[in-house]
Design an enzyme around this catalytic site. Structure first.
Site, short mmCIF file in Angstrom:
data_model
loop_
_atom_site.label_atom_id
_atom_site.label_comp_id
_atom_site.label_asym_id
_atom_site.label_seq_id
_atom_site.Cartn_x
_atom_site.Cartn_y
_atom_site.Cartn_z
N GLU A 1 1.72 -13.53 12.11
CA GLU A 1 2.11 -12.36 12.75
C GLU A 1 1.98 -11.09 11.86
O GLU A 1 1.84 -11.41 10.63
CB GLU A 1 3.77 -12.38 13.13
N ASP B 1 0.74 -1.22 -0.04
CA ASP B 1 0.04 0.02 0.07
C ASP B 1 0.99 1.22 0.01
O ASP B 1 1.90 1.18 0.29
CB ASP B 1 -0.89 -0.08 1.27
N ASN C 1 1.08 3.49 -2.76
CA ASN C 1 1.58 3.94 -4.40
C ASN C 1 1.31 5.24 -4.64
O ASN C 1 1.91 5.95 -5.20
CB ASN C 1 1.40 2.82 -5.37
N GLY C 2 -0.06 5.52 -4.40
CA GLY C 2 -0.59 6.76 -4.73
C GLY C 2 0.06 7.95 -3.96
O GLY C 2 0.16 8.94 -4.47
N ARG C 3 -0.02 7.64 -2.62
CA ARG C 3 0.67 8.77 -1.65
C ARG C 3 2.09 8.99 -2.14
O ARG C 3 2.60 10.18 -1.88
CB ARG C 3 0.59 8.47 -0.36
N TRP C 4 2.88 7.99 -2.48
CA TRP C 4 4.27 8.07 -2.95
C TRP C 4 4.14 8.90 -3.87
O TRP C 4 5.05 9.76 -4.21
CB TRP C 4 4.61 6.74 -3.24
N GLU D 1 -12.31 -4.81 -4.28
CA GLU D 1 -12.76 -3.53 -3.91
C GLU D 1 -12.20 -2.49 -4.82
O GLU D 1 -12.67 -1.38 -4.92
CB GLU D 1 -12.66 -3.35 -2.49
N ASN D 2 -10.82 -2.88 -5.21
CA ASN D 2 -10.43 -1.79 -5.98
C ASN D 2 -10.96 -1.75 -7.52
O ASN D 2 -10.62 -0.55 -8.05
CB ASN D 2 -8.78 -2.30 -6.50
N TRP D 3 -11.98 -2.38 -7.93
CA TRP D 3 -12.79 -1.96 -9.20
C TRP D 3 -13.64 -0.74 -8.83
O TRP D 3 -13.96 0.05 -9.79
CB TRP D 3 -13.72 -3.07 -9.10
N HIS E 1 2.13 3.56 -9.09
CA HIS E 1 2.13 1.91 -9.37
C HIS E 1 3.10 1.41 -10.09
O HIS E 1 3.47 0.37 -9.91
CB HIS E 1 0.68 1.65 -10.19
C1 IPE Z 1 -5.12 -2.79 0.03
O1 IPE Z 1 -4.87 -1.38 -0.50
C2 IPE Z 1 -5.41 -3.59 -1.68
C3 IPE Z 1 -4.02 -3.58 -2.16
C4 IPE Z 1 -2.94 -3.14 -1.67
C5 IPE Z 1 -4.16 -4.25 -3.49
P1 IPE Z 1 -6.08 -0.29 -0.45
O2 IPE Z 1 -5.52 1.09 -0.60
O3 IPE Z 1 -6.91 -0.66 -1.47
O4 IPE Z 1 -6.88 -0.56 0.91
P2 IPE Z 1 -7.81 0.31 1.50
O5 IPE Z 1 -8.61 1.14 0.89
O6 IPE Z 1 -6.95 1.40 2.32
O7 IPE Z 1 -8.37 -0.56 2.86
C1 IPE Z 2 -1.55 0.23 -3.24
O1 IPE Z 2 -1.20 1.53 -3.33
C2 IPE Z 2 -1.57 -0.65 -4.66
C3 IPE Z 2 -3.16 -0.83 -5.25
C4 IPE Z 2 -4.13 -0.96 -4.32
C5 IPE Z 2 -3.17 -1.39 -6.47
P1 IPE Z 2 -2.64 2.53 -3.38
O2 IPE Z 2 -2.80 2.84 -4.83
O3 IPE Z 2 -3.79 2.20 -2.57
O4 IPE Z 2 -1.91 3.95 -2.71
P2 IPE Z 2 -2.58 4.99 -1.60
O5 IPE Z 2 -3.05 4.04 -0.49
O6 IPE Z 2 -3.61 5.64 -2.28
O7 IPE Z 2 -1.46 5.61 -1.49
MG MG Z 3 -4.07 2.26 -0.45
#
Ligand code: IPE
Ligand code: IPE
Ligand code: MG
Length: 244
Positions: A207, A24, A26-29, A71-73, A41
């Site tokens: 763990e 988790d 990638n977007g904030r990075w 849920e990412n859909w 990504h």
């Molecule tokens: C969890 O990350 C799913 C993956 C890393 C693929 P999300 O960013 O989708 O989870 P939430 O929304 O913070 O729970």
């Molecule tokens: C996790 O990074 C990768 C996927 C869910 C595909 P995010 O895209 O959720 O990154 P944040 O949480 O928005 O920073």
């Molecule tokens: Mg995320």
């Protein structure tokens, strides 16, 4: 004597056999660098290689990575299609090298919803690497723990399993991860302390380790820290502590 020389980190005692990583942040990075989310990504995919190699060096035998959840859909359509495209491109560009490096690829998740072409690419990757045994890379893509349990129940009913014959072991055989032992350690990058529907059956006694570091910045040293923390934990599985 050079007192500046960095001391090697102490060797690890117990290494987990199977690690699951919730990749988790990638977007904030990307946001922190004023880049589009997709750049995060891409950087995230690049990081998989170094962590996979590092896992081999530490003696980890199975790495499950959470790449796309059911849920990412619900993300914006262009982000969803970008993530789909990225998996296809990664298979295209990296399959040969992964195969050469003895990586066995598995997929955990639903094929429904994934384009026909990408399904073919996934099947091809599993097929080409099926006899490799240096490390197993299990890609949780279009994966949800609840969907997995529902899919298992559906197949158990369809197989006409006698309710009395159903055990935890038999149930596990109906999960996407039937070929794998349960994870010993779940790592989540990006600072959240939740499972987000990841391996909810299999991680019952894993763990848990969370770090604020965003996934593209999670390096060998961070992995070592997670493993060192795992090494310090006492796994009791509901029993009383063992006498020391
Ligand atoms: C969890 O990350 C799913 C993956 C890393 C693929 P999300 O960013 O989708 O989870 P939430 O929304 O913070 O729970
Ligand atoms: C996790 O990074 C990768 C996927 C869910 C595909 P995010 O895209 O959720 O990154 P944040 O949480 O928005 O920073
Ligand atoms: Mg995320």
């Amino acid at each position: 004597m050079n007192s500046q020389r960095p001391t090697a980190p102490p060797p690890l005692g117990r290494t987990p056999h199977h690690i699951g990583i919730i990749m988790d942040g990638n977007g904030r990075w990307a946001q922190a660098r004023s880049l589009p989310r997709f750049a995060g990504h891409q950087a995230g995919v690049d990081n998989i290689r170094r962590i996979l190699e590092s896992c081999v060096e530490f003696g980890v035998k199975v790495l499950t990575i959470y790449a796309f959840s059911t849920e990412n859909w619900h993300r914006p359509p262009d982000e969803v299609s970008g993530l789909m495209r990225l998996l296809g491109l990664t298979i295209q560009r990296q399959l040969n090298e992964l195969h050469k490096n003895g990586v066995r690829i598995l997929h955990s998740g639903r094929m429904d919803g994934i384009s026909h072409h990408l399904q073919e690419q996934i099947r091809h990757a599993l097929d080409v690497t099926r006899y490799n045994d240096r490390i197993t890379l299990n890609v949780a893509f279009n994966y949800g723990g609840r969907a997995e349990i529902l899919d298992a129940v559906r197949r158990i009913i369809a197989d006409g399993i006698d309710p009395e014959a159903l055990s935890e072991e038999l149930f596990s055989q109906y999960l996407y991860t039937s070929a794998l032992p349960d994870p010993d350690l779940i790592i989540r990058t990006g600072g959240e302390w939740r499972l987000s529907n990841f391996l909810i059956w299999q991680a019952a006694y894993a763990e848990y380790y969370a770090t604020p570091t965003y996934w593209p910045d999670f390096d060998e040293k961070e992995l070592y820290n997670a493993l060192a923390e795992y090494d310090r934990r006492e796994r009791r599985f509901g029993r009383v502590p063992s006498p020391s």
